[in-house]
Motif scaffolding. Sequence first.
Motif, PDB file in Angstrom:
ATOM      1  N   SER A   1      12.725   5.188   3.218  1.00 45.02           N
ATOM      2  CA  SER A   1      11.866   5.585   2.097  1.00 45.02           C
ATOM      3  C   SER A   1      11.698   4.438   1.108  1.00 45.02           C
ATOM      4  CB  SER A   1      12.452   6.802   1.379  1.00 45.02           C
ATOM      5  OG  SER A   1      12.478   7.907   2.236  1.00 45.02           O
ATOM      6  N   ILE A   2      12.768   3.726   0.841  1.00 39.18           N
ATOM      7  CA  ILE A   2      12.700   2.588  -0.081  1.00 39.18           C
ATOM      8  C   ILE A   2      11.813   1.492   0.508  1.00 39.18           C
ATOM      9  CG2 ILE A   2      14.053   0.712  -1.105  1.00 39.18           C
ATOM     10  CD1 ILE A   2      16.323   2.786  -1.453  1.00 39.18           C
ATOM     11  N   HIS A   3      11.996   1.206   1.774  1.00 39.01           N
ATOM     12  CA  HIS A   3      11.158   0.200   2.438  1.00 39.01           C
ATOM     13  C   HIS A   3       9.679   0.606   2.372  1.00 39.01           C
ATOM     14  CE1 HIS A   3       9.899  -2.882   5.244  1.00 39.01           C
ATOM     15  NE2 HIS A   3       9.267  -1.949   5.947  1.00 39.01           N
ATOM     16  N   SER A   4       9.399   1.884   2.633  1.00 33.24           N
ATOM     17  CA  SER A   4       8.012   2.371   2.594  1.00 33.24           C
ATOM     18  C   SER A   4       7.426   2.246   1.192  1.00 33.24           C
ATOM     19  CB  SER A   4       7.937   3.827   3.050  1.00 33.24           C
ATOM     20  OG  SER A   4       8.314   3.930   4.398  1.00 33.24           O
ATOM     21  N   LEU A   5       8.230   2.551   0.158  1.00 31.88           N
ATOM     22  CA  LEU A   5       7.750   2.439  -1.220  1.00 31.88           C
ATOM     23  C   LEU A   5       7.445   0.987  -1.569  1.00 31.88           C
ATOM     24  CD1 LEU A   5       7.056   3.633  -3.962  1.00 31.88           C
ATOM     25  CD2 LEU A   5       9.513   3.614  -4.514  1.00 31.88           C
ATOM     26  N   LYS A   6       8.312   0.061  -1.147  1.00 35.44           N
ATOM     27  CA  LYS A   6       8.056  -1.361  -1.402  1.00 35.44           C
ATOM     28  C   LYS A   6       6.750  -1.808  -0.739  1.00 35.44           C
ATOM     29  CE  LYS A   6      12.833  -2.875  -2.015  1.00 35.44           C
ATOM     30  NZ  LYS A   6      13.931  -3.691  -1.464  1.00 35.44           N
ATOM     31  N   GLN A   7       6.515  -1.378   0.472  1.00 31.85           N
ATOM     32  CA  GLN A   7       5.276  -1.733   1.163  1.00 31.85           C
ATOM     33  C   GLN A   7       4.067  -1.108   0.471  1.00 31.85           C
ATOM     34  OE1 GLN A   7       5.148  -4.098   3.500  1.00 31.85           O
ATOM     35  NE2 GLN A   7       7.322  -4.238   3.013  1.00 31.85           N
ATOM     36  N   TRP A   8       4.212   0.127   0.014  1.00 33.98           N
ATOM     37  CA  TRP A   8       3.124   0.820  -0.677  1.00 33.98           C
ATOM     38  C   TRP A   8       2.764   0.082  -1.962  1.00 33.98           C
ATOM     39  CZ3 TRP A   8       2.854   3.322  -5.447  1.00 33.98           C
ATOM     40  CH2 TRP A   8       1.706   4.084  -5.651  1.00 33.98           C
ATOM     41  N   ILE A   9       3.772  -0.387  -2.707  1.00 35.18           N
ATOM     42  CA  ILE A   9       3.520  -1.136  -3.947  1.00 35.18           C
ATOM     43  C   ILE A   9       2.727  -2.403  -3.636  1.00 35.18           C
ATOM     44  CG2 ILE A   9       4.617  -2.500  -5.776  1.00 35.18           C
ATOM     45  CD1 ILE A   9       6.874  -0.391  -5.788  1.00 35.18           C
ATOM     46  N   LYS A  10       3.125  -3.120  -2.598  1.00 36.36           N
ATOM     47  CA  LYS A  10       2.419  -4.357  -2.229  1.00 36.36           C
ATOM     48  C   LYS A  10       0.978  -4.084  -1.810  1.00 36.36           C
ATOM     49  CE  LYS A  10       6.528  -6.862  -0.781  1.00 36.36           C
ATOM     50  NZ  LYS A  10       7.303  -7.366   0.355  1.00 36.36           N
ATOM     51  N   GLN A  11       0.746  -2.956  -1.138  1.00 40.59           N
ATOM     52  CA  GLN A  11      -0.594  -2.654  -0.635  1.00 40.59           C
ATOM     53  C   GLN A  11      -1.514  -2.068  -1.696  1.00 40.59           C
ATOM     54  OE1 GLN A  11       0.216  -0.136   2.701  1.00 40.59           O
ATOM     55  NE2 GLN A  11       0.964  -1.810   3.968  1.00 40.59           N
ATOM     56  N   THR A  12      -1.025  -1.111  -2.480  1.00 40.16           N
ATOM     57  CA  THR A  12      -1.894  -0.424  -3.447  1.00 40.16           C
ATOM     58  C   THR A  12      -1.912  -1.103  -4.804  1.00 40.16           C
ATOM     59  OG1 THR A  12      -0.139   1.078  -4.143  1.00 40.16           O
ATOM     60  CG2 THR A  12      -1.567   1.804  -2.334  1.00 40.16           C
ATOM     61  N   GLN A  13      -0.887  -1.869  -5.115  1.00 41.80           N
ATOM     62  CA  GLN A  13      -0.764  -2.613  -6.370  1.00 41.80           C
ATOM     63  C   GLN A  13      -1.069  -1.748  -7.598  1.00 41.80           C
ATOM     64  OE1 GLN A  13      -2.622  -6.468  -6.020  1.00 41.80           O
ATOM     65  NE2 GLN A  13      -1.247  -6.977  -4.363  1.00 41.80           N
ATOM     66  N   PRO A  14      -0.274  -0.698  -7.783  1.00 40.31           N
ATOM     67  CA  PRO A  14      -0.487   0.169  -8.946  1.00 40.31           C
ATOM     68  C   PRO A  14      -0.058  -0.527 -10.241  1.00 40.31           C
ATOM     69  CG  PRO A  14       1.582   0.727  -7.907  1.00 40.31           C
ATOM     70  CD  PRO A  14       0.926  -0.330  -7.035  1.00 40.31           C
ATOM     71  N   HIS A  15      -0.427   0.041 -11.363  1.00 44.54           N
ATOM     72  CA  HIS A  15       0.058  -0.469 -12.649  1.00 44.54           C
ATOM     73  C   HIS A  15       1.531  -0.097 -12.733  1.00 44.54           C
ATOM     74  CE1 HIS A  15      -4.047  -1.149 -13.248  1.00 44.54           C
ATOM     75  NE2 HIS A  15      -4.356  -0.148 -14.039  1.00 44.54           N
ATOM     76  N   ILE A  16       2.391  -1.089 -12.990  1.00 47.08           N
ATOM     77  CA  ILE A  16       3.822  -0.815 -13.042  1.00 47.08           C
ATOM     78  C   ILE A  16       4.495  -1.526 -14.203  1.00 47.08           C
ATOM     79  CG2 ILE A  16       4.132  -0.335 -10.586  1.00 47.08           C
ATOM     80  CD1 ILE A  16       5.214  -3.188 -10.250  1.00 47.08           C
ATOM     81  N   LEU A  17       5.627  -0.990 -14.574  1.00 50.99           N
ATOM     82  CA  LEU A  17       6.525  -1.610 -15.542  1.00 50.99           C
ATOM     83  C   LEU A  17       7.659  -2.222 -14.750  1.00 50.99           C
ATOM     84  CD1 LEU A  17       7.716  -2.033 -18.436  1.00 50.99           C
ATOM     85  CD2 LEU A  17       8.874   0.145 -18.090  1.00 50.99           C
ATOM     86  N   GLY A  18       7.964  -3.471 -15.000  1.00 53.93           N
ATOM     87  CA  GLY A  18       9.096  -4.125 -14.353  1.00 53.93           C
ATOM     88  C   GLY A  18      10.124  -4.513 -15.391  1.00 53.93           C
TER      89      GLY A  18
END
Length: 195
Positions: free
Chosen positions: A29-46
């Motif tokens: 699930s964590i791996h999938s979320l990381k890939q999703w972030i790279k692909q969809t590039q949502p607005h995020i707080l880091g």
Amino acid sequence: MLWEVGQIEIGVGTLVGTNEGIDGSVAQSIHSLKQWIKQTQPHILGDETPWIVKGVKQWLWIFANSDFPLFHGSDTPCPGELESIVGSSYSGVLISDDFTAYNGYTGHSSTEMSTTSTLPRHFKTLIKIPGFNHQEIGTTFMDLIDEGLKNYPLFQQTQNLHQFLTCASYFQPKVESSIHLLIKPQVNLVNFYLP
């Protein structure tokens, strides 16, 4: 915490086994979320924070928006760690605290934003720097930040979007006017004196 609450001791082996069991079940699930972030590039707080593990400084990163939190542990706060989460090129809005890792990350467009906690710090620094009208710029924008932020807690309480957007519609021209009056003349003067 279990010791503090009920004086229950848990052995190190139990903790290690529990961590390994949890790690195995959520790794995909964590791996999938990381890939999703790279692909969809949502607005995020880091954000990141140091913590000590067996006497060695480690870093815990969080990347989040209203849909998810993603925690990431590492031994370094470098831009490479940021890139491992968001990718080598990020077109979404990345909100950060101006930490070196974010400033050193070269894959973002002009959509990086500082958190509201860092904006006042930048303007306080500007006030102290001798220059054309740095004190006036810094003071004006500190006041604007305070004014802009005072309406948000009210919106969080009332959830009255119409009232919030009305306040924003009056506030935006104030910011634009301040930029035009205080900052653009200084830029024009600099351009005038450059060879």
